[in-house]
Design a protein around this motif. Structure first.
Motif, mmCIF file in Angstrom:
data_model
loop_
_atom_site.group_PDB
_atom_site.id
_atom_site.type_symbol
_atom_site.label_atom_id
_atom_site.label_comp_id
_atom_site.label_asym_id
_atom_site.label_seq_id
_atom_site.Cartn_x
_atom_site.Cartn_y
_atom_site.Cartn_z
ATOM 1 N N UNK A 153 1.036 -1.227 0.205
ATOM 2 C CA UNK A 153 0.033 0.035 0.022
ATOM 3 C C UNK A 153 0.864 1.315 -0.076
ATOM 4 N N UNK A 154 1.792 1.332 0.589
ATOM 5 C CA UNK A 154 2.674 2.563 1.066
ATOM 6 C C UNK A 154 3.200 3.253 -0.428
ATOM 7 N N UNK A 155 3.686 2.411 -1.249
ATOM 8 C CA UNK A 155 4.219 3.126 -2.629
ATOM 9 C C UNK A 155 2.971 3.900 -3.417
ATOM 10 N N UNK A 156 1.746 3.272 -3.206
ATOM 11 C CA UNK A 156 0.882 3.729 -4.027
ATOM 12 C C UNK A 156 0.255 5.289 -3.265
ATOM 13 N N UNK A 157 0.241 5.087 -1.662
ATOM 14 C CA UNK A 157 0.000 6.268 -1.058
ATOM 15 C C UNK A 157 1.035 7.506 -1.341
ATOM 16 N N UNK A 158 2.437 6.899 -1.380
ATOM 17 C CA UNK A 158 3.426 7.996 -1.522
ATOM 18 C C UNK A 158 3.112 8.538 -2.914
ATOM 19 N N UNK A 159 2.685 7.871 -4.002
ATOM 20 C CA UNK A 159 2.541 8.529 -5.325
ATOM 21 C C UNK A 159 1.362 9.481 -5.391
ATOM 22 N N UNK A 166 0.350 11.204 -2.784
ATOM 23 C CA UNK A 166 0.870 12.436 -2.067
ATOM 24 C C UNK A 166 1.628 13.248 -2.923
ATOM 25 N N UNK A 167 2.658 12.669 -3.717
ATOM 26 C CA UNK A 167 3.291 13.287 -4.733
ATOM 27 C C UNK A 167 2.556 14.204 -5.849
ATOM 28 N N UNK A 168 1.266 13.398 -6.273
ATOM 29 C CA UNK A 168 0.601 13.952 -7.342
ATOM 30 C C UNK A 168 -0.145 15.306 -6.568
ATOM 31 N N UNK A 196 -2.478 11.393 -12.307
ATOM 32 C CA UNK A 196 -2.189 10.061 -11.621
ATOM 33 C C UNK A 196 -3.535 9.237 -11.823
ATOM 34 N N UNK A 197 -3.287 7.995 -12.164
ATOM 35 C CA UNK A 197 -4.709 7.055 -12.464
ATOM 36 C C UNK A 197 -3.994 5.644 -12.127
#
Length: 105
Positions: free
Chosen positions: A33-39, A41-43, A84-85
């Motif tokens: 989950x964390x890598x997608x949450x970080x993405x 946040x970056x978006x 992001x999608x």
């Protein structure tokens, strides 16, 4: 930084119980989950996108632990262009051998 901090929450608000669910810290929460949450946040923070981000639980019967976790994000830039999608589905298993799948659950 804890998982609740990634997108600006602290896990202490009025809806803290409604935003919690049972899952394994590793691999589900950190590795999957964390890598997608970080993405996401970056978006939002770095690119200024407006993002519709959802994490939905798919439960079986009365079990507290979800059978699957659906993560979805659909972003737009400030000028309306696509951002992001993604759609990911994490299948949780009692033995800890959770796995992530692309697309819908």
């Amino acid at each position: 930084m804890g998982a609740a901090d990634i997108l600006g929450g602290d896990g202490r608000g009025a809806y803290k119980r409604q935003n919690l669910f049972t899952c394994l810290q590793e691999p589900t929460n950190n590795s999957y989950m964390k890598p997608w949450e970080v993405m996401v946040r970056g978006a939002v923070k770095e690119k200024g996108q407006i993002v519709d981000y959802r994490v939905s639980l798919i439960c079986r019967g009365r079990q507290l632990r979800p059978a699957k976790i659906r993560m979805q994000a659909d972003g737009k830039t400030r000028n309306g262009m696509p951002g992001i999608f993604f759609g990911r589905c994490i299948t949780t298993r009692v033995n800890g051998r959770d796995k992530i799948n692309r697309g819908s659950c």
